[in-house]
Structure formats: C-alpha cells, structure tokens
Write a protein that holds these residues in place. Structure first.
Motif, PDB file in Angstrom:
ATOM      1  N   ARG A  35       9.276  -1.896  -3.248  1.00  0.00           N
ATOM      2  CA  ARG A  35       8.914  -0.492  -4.495  1.00  0.00           C
ATOM      3  C   ARG A  35       7.422  -0.556  -3.734  1.00  0.00           C
ATOM      4  N   ALA A  36       7.243   0.838  -4.293  1.00  0.00           N
ATOM      5  CA  ALA A  36       5.636   1.436  -3.976  1.00  0.00           C
ATOM      6  C   ALA A  36       5.147   0.806  -5.040  1.00  0.00           C
ATOM      7  N   THR A  37       3.900   0.806  -4.771  1.00  0.00           N
ATOM      8  CA  THR A  37       2.323   0.549  -5.799  1.00  0.00           C
ATOM      9  C   THR A  37       2.845   2.203  -6.884  1.00  0.00           C
ATOM     10  N   ALA A  38       2.369   1.427  -8.344  1.00  0.00           N
ATOM     11  CA  ALA A  38       2.529   3.228  -8.915  1.00  0.00           C
ATOM     12  C   ALA A  38       1.348   2.774 -10.006  1.00  0.00           C
ATOM     13  N   PHE A  39       0.037   3.523  -9.552  1.00  0.00           N
ATOM     14  CA  PHE A  39      -0.921   4.019 -10.674  1.00  0.00           C
ATOM     15  C   PHE A  39      -0.645   4.878 -10.752  1.00  0.00           C
TER      16      PHE A  39
ATOM     17  N   LEU B 183      16.749   9.671  -7.886  1.00  0.00           N
ATOM     18  CA  LEU B 183      16.194  10.907  -7.888  1.00  0.00           C
ATOM     19  C   LEU B 183      15.694  10.712  -7.820  1.00  0.00           C
ATOM     20  N   ASN B 184      14.427  10.381  -6.698  1.00  0.00           N
ATOM     21  CA  ASN B 184      13.057  10.749  -6.059  1.00  0.00           C
ATOM     22  C   ASN B 184      12.572  10.037  -5.070  1.00  0.00           C
ATOM     23  N   PRO B 185      13.512  10.699  -4.166  1.00  0.00           N
ATOM     24  CA  PRO B 185      13.723   9.916  -2.481  1.00  0.00           C
ATOM     25  C   PRO B 185      12.737  10.101  -1.770  1.00  0.00           C
ATOM     26  N   GLY B 186      12.166   8.437  -1.368  1.00  0.00           N
ATOM     27  CA  GLY B 186      11.160   8.737  -0.507  1.00  0.00           C
ATOM     28  C   GLY B 186       9.699   8.926  -1.468  1.00  0.00           C
ATOM     29  N   VAL B 187       9.934   8.560  -2.337  1.00  0.00           N
ATOM     30  CA  VAL B 187       8.561   8.302  -3.212  1.00  0.00           C
ATOM     31  C   VAL B 187       7.924   6.499  -3.847  1.00  0.00           C
ATOM     32  N   MET B 188       9.036   6.613  -5.121  1.00  0.00           N
ATOM     33  CA  MET B 188       8.944   5.376  -5.217  1.00  0.00           C
ATOM     34  C   MET B 188       9.214   3.989  -4.726  1.00  0.00           C
ATOM     35  N   THR B 189      10.458   4.360  -3.628  1.00  0.00           N
ATOM     36  CA  THR B 189      10.294   3.482  -2.978  1.00  0.00           C
ATOM     37  C   THR B 189      10.141   3.482  -1.145  1.00  0.00           C
ATOM     38  N   VAL B 190      10.118   2.619  -0.530  1.00  0.00           N
ATOM     39  CA  VAL B 190       9.375   1.973   0.898  1.00  0.00           C
ATOM     40  C   VAL B 190       9.543   1.257   1.778  1.00  0.00           C
TER      41      VAL B 190
ATOM     42  N   TYR C 184       1.987   7.270  -6.349  1.00  0.00           N
ATOM     43  CA  TYR C 184       3.147   6.296  -5.797  1.00  0.00           C
ATOM     44  C   TYR C 184       2.347   5.659  -4.287  1.00  0.00           C
ATOM     45  N   VAL C 185       2.228   4.788  -3.657  1.00  0.00           N
ATOM     46  CA  VAL C 185       1.321   4.494  -2.754  1.00  0.00           C
ATOM     47  C   VAL C 185       2.014   3.326  -2.171  1.00  0.00           C
ATOM     48  N   ASN C 186       1.851   3.734  -0.512  1.00  0.00           N
ATOM     49  CA  ASN C 186       2.821   2.684   0.113  1.00  0.00           C
ATOM     50  C   ASN C 186       2.192   1.572   0.187  1.00  0.00           C
ATOM     51  N   PRO C 187       2.838   0.518  -0.121  1.00  0.00           N
ATOM     52  CA  PRO C 187       1.870  -1.073  -0.254  1.00  0.00           C
ATOM     53  C   PRO C 187       1.568  -0.999   0.560  1.00  0.00           C
ATOM     54  N   TRP C 188       2.437  -1.122   2.538  1.00  0.00           N
ATOM     55  CA  TRP C 188       2.034  -1.195   2.826  1.00  0.00           C
ATOM     56  C   TRP C 188       1.314  -0.493   4.074  1.00  0.00           C
ATOM     57  N   THR C 189       1.221   0.804   4.191  1.00  0.00           N
ATOM     58  CA  THR C 189       0.338   1.624   4.763  1.00  0.00           C
ATOM     59  C   THR C 189      -1.250   1.616   3.934  1.00  0.00           C
TER      60      THR C 189
END
Length: 513
Positions: free
Chosen positions: A113-117, A69-76, A130-135
């Motif tokens: 999964r993205a890092t969630a602060f 339901l939140n594409p591109g935000v919670m997953t990378v 949400y932060v992309n942990p790779w970039t």
C-alpha cells in the motif's frame, strides 16, 4: 429476519392455493399477532437493512475495491530489497507537488500500500495524495469523498441525503441540538435497528411455533412452502448476527447512543474512556480530516486530546531529525521525530498520524483497528493505542490505550471488531460477508412471499391484534422496550394507534354488513 409469512391468512388465499394446501394448524391469537408485528417490522427494516448489507459488503472489501478502481495510485510494487524512504522525504514530495497545501494527516501502509497524505490544497479542496514509500514519488491523488469505501461508510452510518445533508431543518426543544437531513438519516437507521430486534424476536417465535405446520406443507408440496421454510432456516441463523450487530451498532447512534453515554459517563460504565487534562476530542479531529472510511478507535474517539505546552526548545536527549519540520511549519519537529517518539514509546506500526491543527495542538499517532489492516491492532483490539506528541518539544504529551478503556468500552470494542469482520482471522471476515448476503436473501424472499399471498387491492397484513388484555406481560414487555429505546417507543405508539383505528374500522364494516 425478514417478513416470514409462516401461515396463510385464509381469506387472502386464492381458491386454487387453498385447495392444494393441507389444513392449517391453529396456534392462537398470539401467533397471528406476532406474525402481524413481524410484518410491520419488516416494512420498516427491509429497505434499510438491504442498504446496510450492500454498503457493508463494500466496507468489508474496501482493501480490494478501492485500489482496483484506482490502479497504480493506492498500491505499489514492493521491491525485494531496500527500506522505505524517510517519512519526511515522502512528506516533502507531497509539499513539492502541491505548493501551498497544508497536510492534516498521513497513513503509512503495510505490504504493497502507498502512503496516503491528506492535504488541504491552496484552493481549499481536500485530497488524498498517495506516495510510493520506496521511491518517495507521488503516484496520484484522489477525492476522499468519492472513494467507494467512504461513500459506503457514510451511507452505512447515517443514510446521507446528498450534499444537503447538513441543512438545518429544526431544533430539538429538549436538547437544543439542530436536526439536519443527515441526523434524520441517523434516526432512520436507529429506528430500523430497534425494529430489527422486534423483527428478529417475532421471527424466532414464528419459526419454532409454526415449524410443525410448515413442515407438513412442505411434505404436501404446497405452493410456496419450500421458499417459506428456507426463508425461516436462513433467518434462524442470521437472526443471531442481527441481534449481535444491532447491539454493537446502537452505541454509534445519535439518539440512543448519545443518551446512554450521557447517563453512564463518570459511573465507571462509560462507553468512552477518559483522558484527564485534555481539551478536545480525537474523534472530532478525525472527522475534520475526513480522509478515510475509518473513524476514531472506539473508546478513544471521545477521549480528549492534550495540548502542546508551546515550548519550542529541544527536549534533552531528543533528536529532532533532519530536513524541514513536519508539514513545513516553522518551529515544529519533523515527521521523522514524531514517529521515532511513538516507536520509543512502544507503539506498533504502521501508524496513522494526525497533524496539529492549532498552535497548541499535538501530533496524535494511532495504532488501531481502523486505518490499516497491517497494524497489529487491526486483528487484536487490545493493542489499540494512541500517543500524543508535543509538536515543539517532541515530548509525549499524553497516551491512551485499550487497558485504560472502561469495562463496557472494552466489550464494545470487541463487538465492533466482530462487526467489522476483524476477529478470529478469516473466519470472522467470511462470516460477516455471508451475513450481508443472507440479509439480502431475506430482504428479497420476504417481499416475494408477501406479494404471492397478498389480496389484490390490500396491504395484506396478517390479521391478529396483540392480546394485551389476555397477556399483560406483553404490555409490560412493550413498555420496557419503549423506555429502553425511546425511538422504538414512539413508533410503537404510532403503530398501536393505527392498529386501533383499523380494528374500529373492521368492526364498523362487520356491523354494517
């Protein structure tokens, strides 16, 4: 089980149905009494259990539903090569994107999964960033209160009544605690759980005692017999899960769970563990953060949290890392250091980190069954562990693990894991999902059977009073249940009072006829 109307009430049946039905096997007053109480229990249980089944499915599939339901935000997209960016670099990206914000927690994910602060913005709003942990780039932010898994968890836990859930209604004269609409929702679920036990046990009696007559009706092709038989078969299997899950859910309740805990604390049979010398509860800290649909680890939730000693000097041999301190607070060690301390202490990741909320607070680093399915403790609760890190020196201020749980807490933790579908691999998950579906099947087929057979203008409750005088053991069992589960006991008194009034009314009607 739901409303299993195994035997028809003869006066309630239309003439056409009585004509096509074979003779009914009379099984005595106890059968009809149990049938009647199964009916009463179903009235209380069905609405709540249907709601719990739907929200339970959402919780089970939260790892799929929330990201979808939140594409591109919670997953990378995870790259084929390279390592994740440093935790402090990801943290800095959040603080740069949201000036003036305060970070209260962070969940590092596994796989894609993205890092969630979790932050409190300068305007006072709580957001998950949400932060992309790779970039180390921010992918977006969401309101945690609107995540489907969070909404489902709130409803599943206490039937929240919108935004007025915390409005105080009255004060308990015994405990002095305030009653809110939210706490009333908790009592509704607790009441349904207690009556779920009654419904299940009476359903088992009806199924096995009425099996012979029910099969004869199926063989004769009686109207509705197949539905009743299938309802019973589904209920026999589902009933086992109902008893298990009600047993694992009652310790969470605000009345029964709280009272039992207050009695057994310090006896060696406490539901919670103890963390000597600590001053605040980990569960309270997680509730204050409110970032995910995950509570504190079961036995760790009520365990107190130690304090930082206020020493801002360096601990010998401790590398405080580079870059700004965690959360941008002066004098505080970096997030990289916090994670390094936890790793050196043997804590398995990915971690969930609670930031200090006071000057003497600590970082609490958790590896548990709640926050990320990539954590080893997600599938094995014996690996649950929390490490508290002094926010200034980086020293380990305290640690707590499954090995230190009380015996009862260890058992409850395992049953909760089964409740969440996290034991025995995919088998437990599939079984839990099927359980929710079968609950919905029972919640639908029960009312259908009642609607087909009820007399017009009547509730259609099966006739048959509980033979307490003829069978004193029933009275003993009811009293024992009422004392063990006070909320059930109070409701039993109400139901028995209604029974007496209805019985007197029927006698008066017969006398005047």
């Amino acid at each position: 089980m739901s409303t299993t109307l195994e035997h028809p009430v003869t006066p309630a049946l239309p003439t056409t149905e009585r004509a096509e039905s074979p003779p009914i096997e009379r099984t005595g007053g106890l059968f009809r009494a149990f049938w009647r109480w199964h009916f009463y229990a179903s009235i209380i249980v069905i609405p709540v259990f249907a709601l719990l089944a739907v929200t339970g499915l959402v919780i089970l599939f939260k790892w799929q539903i929330d990201p979808a339901l939140n594409p591109g935000v919670m997953t990378v997209s995870q790259p084929a090569y390279g390592a994740p960016a440093a935790a402090s670099r990801q943290e800095a990206a959040v603080l740069a994107a949201y000036p003036g914000a305060t970070i209260s927690a962070v969940q590092f994910g596994g796989d894609d999964r993205a890092t969630a602060f979790t932050i409190d913005t300068a305007e006072g709003a709580t957001r998950n960033v949400y932060v992309n942990p790779w970039t180390a780039k921010v992918t977006g932010d969401l309101d945690p209160d609107k995540l489907p898994s969070n909404v489902a968890t709130e409803i599943h836990g206490m039937i929240i009544f919108g935004q007025i859930a915390q409005v105080e209604l009255f004060t308990d004269p015994v405990t002095g605690s305030a009653f809110t609409l939210g706490s009333i929702g908790d009592r509704i679920i607790e009441l349904a759980a207690c009556w779920g036990i009654v419904m299940t046990l009476t359903g088992y009696y009806l199924f096995f005692k009425g099996r012979r007559g029910r099969l004869r009706r199926v063989a004769a092709g009686a109207r509705g017999a197949v539905l009743r038989h299938r309802h019973g078969l589904v209920g026999v299997v589902t009933g086992i899960w109902i008893l298990l899950l009600v047993g694992s859910g009652l310790p969470w309740t605000g009345l029964w769970g709280a009272k039992v805990q207050s009695v057994v604390t310090g006896s060696g049979f406490s539901l919670w563990g103890e963390d000597p010398g600590a001053t605040s509860g980990l569960g309270d800290k997680l509730d204050a953060v409110g970032n995910t649909s995950a509570p504190a680890p079961w036995a760790e939730g009520a365990a107190p949290v130690p304090q930082s000693d206020g020493d801002m000097g360096s601990m010998p041999g401790m590398d405080h890392g580079t870059g700004q301190s965690a959360g941008g607070v002066e004098g505080r060690i970096s997030l990289d250091t916090v994670m390094a301390v936890a790793m050196r202490d043997g804590l398995a990741g990915p971690y969930f980190v609670l930031y200090p909320s006071e000057k003497d607070g600590v970082f609490s680093v958790l590896a548990d069954m709640w926050h990320d399915r990539s954590t080893p403790a997600y599938a094995d609760t014996t690996l649950e562990r929390v490490v508290h890190v002094d926010q200034y020196s980086g020293a380990v201020a305290g640690r707590y693990s499954f090995d230190e749980y009380s015996p009862v807490a260890k058992v409850v933790s395992q049953t909760i894991a089964m409740h969440e579908g996290q034991r025995f691999g995919s088998l437990n998950f599939v079984a839990s999902a099927l359980f929710c579906v079968t609950i919905l099947v029972l919640c639908v087929t029960g009312p259908i059977m009642w609607w087909r057979r009820r007399p017009k203008g009547s509730l259609g409750a099966p006739r048959g009073a509980m033979p307490l005088r003829a069978r004193p053991w029933l009275l003993v069992a009811l009293v024992a249940l009422g004392l063990f589960m006070p909320l059930l006991g109070l409701s039993l008194i109400v139901v028995l009072a209604v029974e007496l009034l209805l019985l007197r009314r029927r006698r008066a009607e017969h006398a005047s006829a």
